[in-house]
Design a protein around this motif. Structure first.
Motif, PDB file in Angstrom:
ATOM      1  N   LYS A 191       0.708  -1.280  -0.078  1.00  0.00           N
ATOM      2  CA  LYS A 191      -0.167  -0.117   0.195  1.00  0.00           C
ATOM      3  C   LYS A 191       0.711   1.291   0.186  1.00  0.00           C
ATOM      4  CE  LYS A 191      -4.191  -1.888   2.439  1.00  0.00           C
ATOM      5  NZ  LYS A 191      -4.854  -1.695   3.456  1.00  0.00           N
ATOM      6  N   ASN A 192       0.289   2.324  -0.768  1.00  0.00           N
ATOM      7  CA  ASN A 192       0.832   3.544  -0.497  1.00  0.00           C
ATOM      8  C   ASN A 192       0.529   4.227   0.636  1.00  0.00           C
ATOM      9  OD1 ASN A 192       1.492   6.389  -0.911  1.00  0.00           O
ATOM     10  ND2 ASN A 192       0.805   6.462  -3.041  1.00  0.00           N
ATOM     11  N   PRO A 193       1.479   4.458   1.616  1.00  0.00           N
ATOM     12  CA  PRO A 193       1.166   5.174   2.990  1.00  0.00           C
ATOM     13  C   PRO A 193       0.545   6.473   2.818  1.00  0.00           C
ATOM     14  CG  PRO A 193       3.539   5.256   2.428  1.00  0.00           C
ATOM     15  CD  PRO A 193       2.948   4.333   1.443  1.00  0.00           C
ATOM     16  N   LEU A 194       0.525   7.157   1.631  1.00  0.00           N
ATOM     17  CA  LEU A 194      -0.138   8.423   1.729  1.00  0.00           C
ATOM     18  C   LEU A 194      -1.587   8.376   1.204  1.00  0.00           C
ATOM     19  CD1 LEU A 194       2.883  10.765   0.115  1.00  0.00           C
ATOM     20  CD2 LEU A 194       2.149  10.523   2.398  1.00  0.00           C
ATOM     21  N   GLU A 195      -1.665   7.242   0.267  1.00  0.00           N
ATOM     22  CA  GLU A 195      -3.048   6.783  -0.104  1.00  0.00           C
ATOM     23  C   GLU A 195      -3.229   5.256   0.127  1.00  0.00           C
ATOM     24  OE1 GLU A 195      -4.809   8.882  -3.616  1.00  0.00           O
ATOM     25  OE2 GLU A 195      -2.824   9.088  -4.142  1.00  0.00           O
ATOM     26  N   PRO A 196      -3.481   4.865   1.314  1.00  0.00           N
ATOM     27  CA  PRO A 196      -3.606   3.657   1.733  1.00  0.00           C
ATOM     28  C   PRO A 196      -4.731   2.845   0.767  1.00  0.00           C
ATOM     29  CG  PRO A 196      -3.681   4.791   3.474  1.00  0.00           C
ATOM     30  CD  PRO A 196      -3.582   5.917   2.470  1.00  0.00           C
ATOM     31  N   SER A 197      -5.522   3.396   0.273  1.00  0.00           N
ATOM     32  CA  SER A 197      -6.425   2.633  -0.917  1.00  0.00           C
ATOM     33  C   SER A 197      -6.009   2.162  -2.337  1.00  0.00           C
ATOM     34  CB  SER A 197      -7.537   3.549  -1.006  1.00  0.00           C
ATOM     35  OG  SER A 197      -7.348   4.805  -1.910  1.00  0.00           O
ATOM     36  N   LYS A 198      -4.669   2.834  -2.527  1.00  0.00           N
ATOM     37  CA  LYS A 198      -3.922   2.319  -3.649  1.00  0.00           C
ATOM     38  C   LYS A 198      -2.526   1.648  -3.238  1.00  0.00           C
ATOM     39  CE  LYS A 198      -5.702   6.471  -6.025  1.00  0.00           C
ATOM     40  NZ  LYS A 198      -5.372   7.769  -6.791  1.00  0.00           N
ATOM     41  N   TYR A 199      -2.213   0.928  -4.134  1.00  0.00           N
ATOM     42  CA  TYR A 199      -0.566   0.289  -4.021  1.00  0.00           C
ATOM     43  C   TYR A 199       0.334   1.196  -4.663  1.00  0.00           C
ATOM     44  CZ  TYR A 199      -3.412  -3.873  -2.731  1.00  0.00           C
ATOM     45  OH  TYR A 199      -4.307  -4.383  -2.027  1.00  0.00           O
ATOM     46  N   ALA A 200       1.486   1.237  -3.895  1.00  0.00           N
ATOM     47  CA  ALA A 200       2.859   1.842  -4.357  1.00  0.00           C
ATOM     48  C   ALA A 200       3.633   1.166  -5.125  1.00  0.00           C
ATOM     49  CB  ALA A 200       3.445   2.488  -2.915  1.00  0.00           C
ATOM     50  N   CYS A 201       3.647  -0.062  -4.934  1.00  0.00           N
ATOM     51  CA  CYS A 201       4.384  -1.215  -5.691  1.00  0.00           C
ATOM     52  C   CYS A 201       4.011  -2.430  -5.660  1.00  0.00           C
ATOM     53  CB  CYS A 201       6.051  -1.036  -5.223  1.00  0.00           C
ATOM     54  SG  CYS A 201       6.372  -1.375  -3.330  1.00  0.00           S
ATOM     55  N   GLU A 202       4.541  -3.527  -6.168  1.00  0.00           N
ATOM     56  CA  GLU A 202       4.153  -5.028  -6.370  1.00  0.00           C
ATOM     57  C   GLU A 202       5.683  -5.700  -6.207  1.00  0.00           C
ATOM     58  OE1 GLU A 202       1.007  -6.625  -8.940  1.00  0.00           O
ATOM     59  OE2 GLU A 202       2.839  -7.276  -9.977  1.00  0.00           O
ATOM     60  N   GLU A 203       5.395  -6.704  -5.403  1.00  0.00           N
ATOM     61  CA  GLU A 203       6.464  -7.631  -5.022  1.00  0.00           C
ATOM     62  C   GLU A 203       6.156  -9.232  -5.659  1.00  0.00           C
ATOM     63  OE1 GLU A 203       9.803  -7.132  -4.501  1.00  0.00           O
ATOM     64  OE2 GLU A 203       9.346  -4.942  -4.189  1.00  0.00           O
ATOM     65  N   THR A 204       6.843  -9.916  -6.147  1.00  0.00           N
ATOM     66  CA  THR A 204       6.729 -11.391  -6.349  1.00  0.00           C
ATOM     67  C   THR A 204       7.455 -12.173  -5.518  1.00  0.00           C
ATOM     68  OG1 THR A 204       8.702 -11.537  -8.038  1.00  0.00           O
ATOM     69  CG2 THR A 204       6.313 -11.106  -8.938  1.00  0.00           C
ATOM     70  N   LEU A 205       6.632 -13.201  -4.742  1.00  0.00           N
ATOM     71  CA  LEU A 205       7.208 -13.912  -3.611  1.00  0.00           C
ATOM     72  C   LEU A 205       6.749 -15.666  -4.104  1.00  0.00           C
ATOM     73  CD1 LEU A 205       5.437 -12.431  -0.434  1.00  0.00           C
ATOM     74  CD2 LEU A 205       7.691 -11.927  -1.546  1.00  0.00           C
ATOM     75  N   GLU A 206       8.055 -16.394  -3.722  1.00  0.00           N
ATOM     76  CA  GLU A 206       7.870 -17.703  -3.647  1.00  0.00           C
ATOM     77  C   GLU A 206       8.733 -18.211  -2.490  1.00  0.00           C
ATOM     78  OE1 GLU A 206       9.874 -21.325  -6.628  1.00  0.00           O
ATOM     79  OE2 GLU A 206       9.859 -19.357  -7.241  1.00  0.00           O
ATOM     80  N   ASN A 207       8.068 -19.170  -1.811  1.00  0.00           N
ATOM     81  CA  ASN A 207       8.564 -19.551  -0.697  1.00  0.00           C
ATOM     82  C   ASN A 207       9.375 -18.377   0.190  1.00  0.00           C
ATOM     83  OD1 ASN A 207       8.131 -22.489  -0.877  1.00  0.00           O
ATOM     84  ND2 ASN A 207       9.596 -22.400  -2.398  1.00  0.00           N
ATOM     85  N   GLN A 208       8.568 -17.271   0.457  1.00  0.00           N
ATOM     86  CA  GLN A 208       9.147 -16.146   1.136  1.00  0.00           C
ATOM     87  C   GLN A 208       7.986 -15.495   1.888  1.00  0.00           C
ATOM     88  OE1 GLN A 208      10.675 -14.391  -2.541  1.00  0.00           O
ATOM     89  NE2 GLN A 208      12.487 -13.979  -1.710  1.00  0.00           N
ATOM     90  N   ALA A 209       8.223 -14.590   3.086  1.00  0.00           N
ATOM     91  CA  ALA A 209       7.394 -14.060   3.723  1.00  0.00           C
ATOM     92  C   ALA A 209       7.717 -12.450   3.458  1.00  0.00           C
ATOM     93  CB  ALA A 209       7.723 -14.050   5.162  1.00  0.00           C
ATOM     94  N   LEU A 210       6.546 -11.657   3.499  1.00  0.00           N
ATOM     95  CA  LEU A 210       6.529 -10.190   3.451  1.00  0.00           C
ATOM     96  C   LEU A 210       5.628  -9.757   4.572  1.00  0.00           C
ATOM     97  CD1 LEU A 210       6.381  -8.038   0.348  1.00  0.00           C
ATOM     98  CD2 LEU A 210       4.931  -7.458   2.216  1.00  0.00           C
ATOM     99  N   THR A 211       6.219  -8.837   5.257  1.00  0.00           N
ATOM    100  CA  THR A 211       5.643  -8.198   6.359  1.00  0.00           C
ATOM    101  C   THR A 211       5.853  -6.702   6.297  1.00  0.00           C
ATOM    102  OG1 THR A 211       5.715 -10.051   7.876  1.00  0.00           O
ATOM    103  CG2 THR A 211       5.267  -7.891   8.947  1.00  0.00           C
ATOM    104  N   THR A 212       4.673  -6.061   6.336  1.00  0.00           N
ATOM    105  CA  THR A 212       4.628  -4.533   6.607  1.00  0.00           C
ATOM    106  C   THR A 212       4.499  -3.921   7.807  1.00  0.00           C
ATOM    107  OG1 THR A 212       4.125  -4.623   3.926  1.00  0.00           O
ATOM    108  CG2 THR A 212       3.852  -2.282   5.152  1.00  0.00           C
ATOM    109  N   SER A 213       5.268  -2.955   8.132  1.00  0.00           N
ATOM    110  CA  SER A 213       4.989  -2.246   9.400  1.00  0.00           C
ATOM    111  C   SER A 213       4.589  -0.759   8.948  1.00  0.00           C
ATOM    112  CB  SER A 213       6.043  -2.245  10.236  1.00  0.00           C
ATOM    113  OG  SER A 213       5.648  -1.663  11.780  1.00  0.00           O
ATOM    114  N   ALA A 214       3.753  -0.166   9.526  1.00  0.00           N
ATOM    115  CA  ALA A 214       3.248   1.173   8.918  1.00  0.00           C
ATOM    116  C   ALA A 214       2.664   1.892  10.230  1.00  0.00           C
ATOM    117  CB  ALA A 214       1.930   1.192   7.866  1.00  0.00           C
ATOM    118  N   SER A 215       3.263   3.208  10.412  1.00  0.00           N
ATOM    119  CA  SER A 215       2.738   4.045  11.257  1.00  0.00           C
ATOM    120  C   SER A 215       1.502   4.851  10.962  1.00  0.00           C
ATOM    121  CB  SER A 215       3.936   5.196  11.481  1.00  0.00           C
ATOM    122  OG  SER A 215       4.091   6.168  10.381  1.00  0.00           O
ATOM    123  N   TYR A 216       0.974   4.713   9.821  1.00  0.00           N
ATOM    124  CA  TYR A 216      -0.523   5.397   9.509  1.00  0.00           C
ATOM    125  C   TYR A 216      -1.423   4.663  10.030  1.00  0.00           C
ATOM    126  CZ  TYR A 216      -0.417   2.308   5.486  1.00  0.00           C
ATOM    127  OH  TYR A 216      -0.438   1.126   4.543  1.00  0.00           O
TER     128      TYR A 216
END
Length: 275
Positions: A191-216
């Protein structure tokens, strides 16, 4: 031919989703139920706000002898405390309650200064299967650890059930098991932290974890001031709005995402996305 099965539920006050690819619905249903049961077990066991939880008993000093799982989790938390230069700290629970009490900023500052003396994983030790504190004030909270731990446990459960393609998403704590049946990697939007309803970027995963921490996402109000839900011993505000970390397991990603929100200078070999 494998089919897609989607399961949605709530655990640890968080919306959760399982996307499983399996040869039949029975296998998918059984696997999803096993993950849900594990999530509920750990939610009950480590709930900071429950009087019956292991965490509460430890904080009240009524539990000293640890089961193997709790011992392993606490030792792992102490290891991350050292690796993140004391930023990722489960004993920040010592000052946690003052942020939700209705007090003014002056009272908050006074209470925090008193309790900060007792913040730090060096204030508890584990010898054999027992936990010891050097004071009566230090408290622990595994809330920033257990949700990610549940995801990693869920991965192990799915593998045990012979599921080879799945996506686990517990409120933004994500693990991609294998690839999709068509050979494509799983695509995850951040998510775009300035506009949480939109995505800022995209990542591809395979046997991996992704975690986001956000102050907003969440804040605590004390008097007229707003404070990030991400607590810190030395800083009142986060340096960035959003940090995402990709690694081999969800706990690791979660720890570093949270720590980097406080101190961007922490060294890590994991892929990091700062927004």
């Amino acid at each position: 031919m494998m089919k897609k099965y989607v399961y949605q539920f709530e655990a640890m006050t968080t919306p959760c989703e399982l996307i499983l690819y399996a040869n039949n619905k029975t296998l998918a249903d059984t696997s999803a139920k096993a993950v849900l049961n594990e999530a509920k077990r750990l939610e009950y066991k480590y709930n900071y706000f429950s009087q019956n939880s292991v965490v509460t008993q430890i904080n009240q000093r009524t539990l000293i002898v640890l089961d193997q799982e709790t011992k392993d989790i606490l030792q792992r938390a102490k290891k991350y405390y050292t690796e993140t230069n004391k930023v990722f700290d489960i004993t920040l629970a010592t000052i946690k309650n003052i942020y939700v009490e209705e007090v003014d900023s002056t009272v908050l500052k006074e209470k925090k200064e008193h309790l900060l003396t007792y913040v730090g994983c060096e204030h508890f030790s584990i010898k054999k299967n027992k936990i010891y504190f050097d004071n009566p004030y230090t408290k622990i909270d595994l809330g920033g650890f257990v949700k990610e731990y549940v995801v990693d446990r869920g991965v192990k459960i799915l593998k045990k059930h012979k599921i080879t393609s799945a996506l686990i998403n517990f409120g933004g704590d994500i693990y991609a098991l294998g690839k999709k049946p068509d050979g494509e990697q799983f695509r995850i939007g951040i998510k775009n932290p300035l506009e949480p309803s939109k995505y800022a970027c995209e990542e591809t995963l395979e046997n991996q974890a992704l975690t986001t921490s956000a102050s907003y996402e969440r804040k605590n109000k004390v008097g007229l001031q707003m404070h990030s839900h991400i607590l810190s011993k030395d800083k009142e505000t986060s340096l960035s709005r959003s940090v995402s970390v990709i690694s081999s397991n969800c706990v690791q990603s979660g720890v570093y995402a949270t720590a980097l929100m406080v101190d961007l200078h922490i060294k890590t070999n994991h892929k990091t996305i700062i927004l």
